[in-house]
Design a protein around this motif. Structure first.
Motif, short mmCIF file in Angstrom:
data_model
loop_
_atom_site.label_atom_id
_atom_site.label_comp_id
_atom_site.label_asym_id
_atom_site.label_seq_id
_atom_site.Cartn_x
_atom_site.Cartn_y
_atom_site.Cartn_z
N LYS A 38 0.81 -1.23 0.00
CA LYS A 38 0.00 0.00 0.00
C LYS A 38 0.84 1.27 0.00
O LYS A 38 0.34 2.35 -0.29
N ARG B 40 1.88 2.22 2.90
CA ARG B 40 1.21 2.76 4.09
C ARG B 40 2.24 3.13 5.15
O ARG B 40 3.16 2.36 5.42
N SER C 242 -7.87 -0.98 4.17
CA SER C 242 -8.51 -0.92 2.86
C SER C 242 -7.48 -1.25 1.78
O SER C 242 -6.29 -0.98 1.94
N ASN D 213 -6.50 -0.12 -1.06
CA ASN D 213 -6.07 0.92 -1.99
C ASN D 213 -4.61 1.27 -1.74
O ASN D 213 -4.07 0.96 -0.67
N SER E 105 -10.64 4.64 -1.00
CA SER E 105 -10.79 3.21 -0.71
C SER E 105 -11.53 2.54 -1.86
O SER E 105 -12.42 3.12 -2.47
MG MG Z 1 -7.75 2.95 4.43
#
Ligand code: MG
Ligand code: AMP
Length: 327
Positions: free
Chosen positions: A55, A57, A141, A143, A149
């Motif tokens: 991600k 992230r 999520s 994405n 999302s």
């Molecule tokens: Mg999210």
């Protein structure tokens, strides 16, 4: 690996390869009733690290641990009486609870916090997958970090093809916004992220609940990052003359778009209806944000629904996608 499964008519055998991916330390994108999730075995810190890499992230943004059955929780967190009340009323469904974690949950899942987010979905494919793999599954999520999302399989493919070991296409998500996140480690309980289970519904069950946004109030680490951002900049316009103000502001752009709600839309090159209720708006929102990009809009003007009920969840996501830009 790609798997296509109809949530109303699938065979568990179809999901066995996906369950095996999770059991073997891989990451798998799967549909839920909120948005698509990207899951890994919650006990396996290395598998969880793959989610963050796929991600992009930030490491300090914790994940939600998904279970097939509340009976799995005793290994994961301390289940308080208040949690039991909410679980019996709202699970499976779009309500995530923040509870004190056990030592067994790796720090990678909770970003080093001593609390953990837990949820049991209502989606038949998500629940079958969780049951078949026999593991709690940590999943944000599905994405790329910062993007809206995914609420449709095409969104997951756009962001995660080649990054996830398995993608399950289970059609469109019912709610379209992520779960309500409720912190039960503070008093009164605080909603850190509004969702389809509304403040009013939670109040109806436990009597006391606040939005955790005040000064010094607990924050969900994820809420500080840019979110839900399409390529085009988003501007919010509210009030009775919103459509007229949008028409005026749009003159500065070559291919302006409008996400309209409860009004006659200004005549712009890209116009997408957000439906007629806050729930319809929620189900459309992330699809619409990606659709404006697909149709080459160079700006997006969005008219939000009124506050209250599910309107709160839609407004929260819309204002984040706008990054505070209001006309
Ligand atoms: Mg999210
Ligand atoms: P996502 O699944 O991508 O929608 O992200 C999960 C959301 O839950 C993020 O906003 C996280 O910050 C939040 N979250 C997860 N675990 C915790 C926790 N222990 N305390 C507070 N918020 C959390």
């Amino acid at each position: 690996m790609h798997i296509k499964a109809n949530p109303l008519d699938f065979k568990e055998e179809q999901l066995l390869p996906a369950a095996a991916v999770l059991q073997n330390g891989g990451i798998c994108a799967f549909p839920t009733e909120t948005v698509y999730g990207l899951g890994a075995n919650a006990w396996d810190a290395e598998a969880v690290a793959k989610i963050f890499r796929a991600k992009g992230r930030p490491q300090d943004n914790p994940l939600i641990v998904h279970v097939a059955d509340p009976g799995q929780l005793s290994d994961i967190c301390i289940v308080t009486p208040l949690a039991e009340t909410l679980i019996s009323r709202f699970w499976g469904g779009p309500l995530t609870l923040i509870l004190p974690k056990t030592d067994k949950v790796p720090a990678a899942v909770t970003a080093g916090l001593d609390t953990v987010a837990v949820r049991m979905p209502s989606h038949p494919i998500a629940n079958a997958l969780l049951r078949l793999c026999g593991l709690p599954v940590a999943a944000p999520s599905a994405n790329l970090s910062g993007k809206p999302s995914p609420t449709r399989a095409a969104h997951v493919l756009a962001d995660m093809d080649g990054r996830a070991d398995c993608i399950i296409d289970g059609g469109d998500c019912l709610w379209g916004v992520e779960s309500t996140v409720l912190d039960l480690t503070v008093s009164p309980p605080a909603i850190l992220r509004p969702g389809a289970v509304t403040k009013e519904e939670i109040y109806g069950e436990i009597g006391e609940v606040i939005y955790g946004t005040g000064v010094g109030a607990p924050k969900s680490p994820g809420m500080k990052y840019t979110h839900y951002a399409p390529d085009a900049p988003v501007f919010i316009a509210e009030g009775p003359d919103a459509a007229a103000r949008i028409a005026e502001a749009a003159k500065a752009y070559t291919r302006p778009g409008v996400l309209y709600y409860d009004c006659n839309p200004p005549a712009l090159p890209v116009a997408i209806s957000a439906g007629n209720t806050a729930a319809e708006y929620a189900a459309q929102l992330f699809f619409a944000l990606r659709e404006f990009d697909r149709q080459g809009a160079d700006v997006i003007f969005a008219i939000p629904p009124a506050a209250g009920g599910m309107g709160d969840a839609v407004r929260n996501r819309l204002f984040k996608s706008a990054g505070g830009k209001i006309i």
